[in-house]
Design an enzyme around this catalytic site. Structure first.
Site, PDB file in Angstrom:
ATOM      1  N   GLY A  81       1.145  -1.046  -0.157  1.00 25.28           N
ATOM      2  CA  GLY A  81      -0.533   0.241  -0.097  1.00 25.28           C
ATOM      3  C   GLY A  81       0.795   0.988   0.146  1.00 25.28           C
ATOM      4  N   ASN A  82       0.385   2.335   0.201  1.00 23.09           N
ATOM      5  CA  ASN A  82       0.699   3.635   0.223  1.00 23.09           C
ATOM      6  C   ASN A  82       0.457   4.586   1.412  1.00 23.09           C
ATOM      7  OD1 ASN A  82      -0.956   5.426  -1.280  1.00 23.09           O
ATOM      8  ND2 ASN A  82      -0.858   4.384  -2.284  1.00 23.09           N
TER       9      ASN A  82
END
Ligand code: CTP
Length: 403
Positions: free
Chosen positions: A206-207
């Site tokens: 993810g980020n």
């Protein structure tokens, strides 16, 4: 610090106005609460007095020598009516002043914001629709109610927007006045958040995108009159009132949802879309015993923005806006990377912000440069994400590319 009147009318959402009041007073605003008699059936005078730290102005005939019914409105820098019932909107639209709030609304010369809360049937009733139209024509800001659970078992549009959203809006109006409805009749799509690319049922790549900027873009477009769809990848934020929210998880989900949207005037890709995903998304949790997980094979995700640009067909195409977070490196500063990206992606506008170690994510402020294909770049200093959102919509309109 501003002098604000918080009008509260008789709906169950009056309890949410307590939280709005707390936020306003905590930011040092001087808030006088003006509840209607019906509002006091829901939340009592003592609560308003304690939270505002000021006397409550409920009755026209108390403190008559102070001419409070005229003074309060005249001195206010902002009036917020939250919740505003169907009845309150009707009275305001027709200039009735049977109580203190009616008097305040007639004497106020400052921006007035109404936050409606009522059952869906009341909101869509032609009488209410006409009253809202009239109030908007006269310069009031009537916000769109949120959709969701209403009092009782029914649900639909009619919920008062969350206090946090109303607070942000109040601050925006204090800073810049009531925004124009210059996106009225426009259909816009905004993507927000960060995609998650799953490796197995519990792990993902993810980020750090919080979704705040995309949500601010959606909220600003709703206020400016647009019909807004927000494709939202994983943020934990309350849905912006008035927008249709489509939750997605991965880049592929987002591409699917973006592809089915039709008749759009503008698309803003504020989401942080993962460029790669694990080649395999295991059905069962990957175990340490089954071998070390030191190598994750990655495959490239579709570039949604590039696909949108490639699918454009002539003058009827939507304006396409990309976002880019750049750090810069010895080969070039963040803006030169932004310019190259604008040329490479072929979108109409690219909002570039500088990121790096020590630059905060998940905060409510952002600075950016809005690069335009025509070379008219707009520098936006460190402002709230809401103000940056307005600057982006200003640039979309100024680009002249809206069909
Ligand atoms: N974007 C997209 N689909 C992707 C990746 C990015 O639509 N698979 C969009 C983002 O929403 C954003 C813009 O493209 O509006 C720029 O994203 P960015 O990650 O900066 O672009 P990249 O081409 O991946 O560039 P970089 O090599 O700098 O990561």
């Amino acid at each position: 610090m501003a002098r604000i009147v918080l009008g509260v009318t008789g709906g169950i959402a009056a309890y949410k106005a307590c939280e709005l009041l707390r936020r306003l007073t905590e930011t040092s605003h001087e808030v006088t609460v003006v509840p209607t008699r019906a509002a006091l059936e829901f939340v009592g005078e003592a609560t308003w007095a304690a939270l505002s730290g000021r006397p409550v102005a409920a009755e026209v005939f108390s403190d008559v020598d102070q001419v409070a019914h005229v003074r309060l409105g005249q001195q206010a820098e902002l009036v917020v009516v939250a919740p505003a019932t169907a009845d309150a909107l009707a009275r305001a639209a027709h200039g009735l002043a049977p109580d203190m709030l009616g008097n305040v609304l007639l004497t106020a010369r400052c921006p007035i914001v109404f936050a409606p809360a009522m059952h869906s049937e009341m909101w869509s009733n032609p009488a209410t629709v006409g009253n809202v139209e009239l109030l908007r024509q006269r310069g009031a800001l009537v916000v769109e109610p949120a959709s969701g659970r209403l009092t009782g078992a029914d649900s639909g549009p009619g919920r008062m927007p969350e206090a946090a959203e109303l607070f942000t809006l109040a601050e925006a109006v204090l800073a810049g006045g009531v925004p124009a409805r210059d996106l009225s009749g426009r259909r816009v799509l905004v993507t927000a958040g960060g995609t998650r690319e799953f490796l197995d049922p519990v792990r993902f790549l993810g980020n750090r995108s919080s979704g705040l900027q995309g949500y601010a873009l959606a909220a600003a477009a709703v206020i400016r009159g647009a019909d807004v769809t927000l494709i939202s990848a994983n943020p934990t934020l309350p849905p912006p009132a008035g927008a249709t929210v489509v939750p997605v998880v991965s880049a592929e989900d987002m591409l699917r949802e973006v592809s089915v949207a039709r008749d759009l005037d503008a698309i803003v890709m504020a989401a942080a879309v993962a460029d790669y995903r694990p080649a395999r998304n295991a059905d069962a949790k990957l175990k340490k015993e089954s071998g070390p997980l030191t190598e994750i094979g990655l495959v490239e995700n579709p570039d949604i923005l590039a696909g949108l640009v490639a699918a454009r067909r002539g003058a009827n195409s939507p304006v396409i806006v990309g976002f880019a977070a750049e750090t810069g490196d010895p080969d070039g500063d963040y803006l030169s990377y932004g310019r190259r990206k604008l040329a490479r992606k072929g979108c109409d506008l690219l909002v570039v912000n500088q990121v790096g170690h020590g630059v905060a994510f998940e905060v409510d402020r952002n600075a950016a440069v809005i690069l335009t294909a025509g070379g008219h770049d707009v520098e936006v200093p460190l402002v709230s994400k809401r103000r940056l959102a307005d600057a982006v919509w200003d640039a979309v309109i100024a680009s002249g590319a809206l069909k």
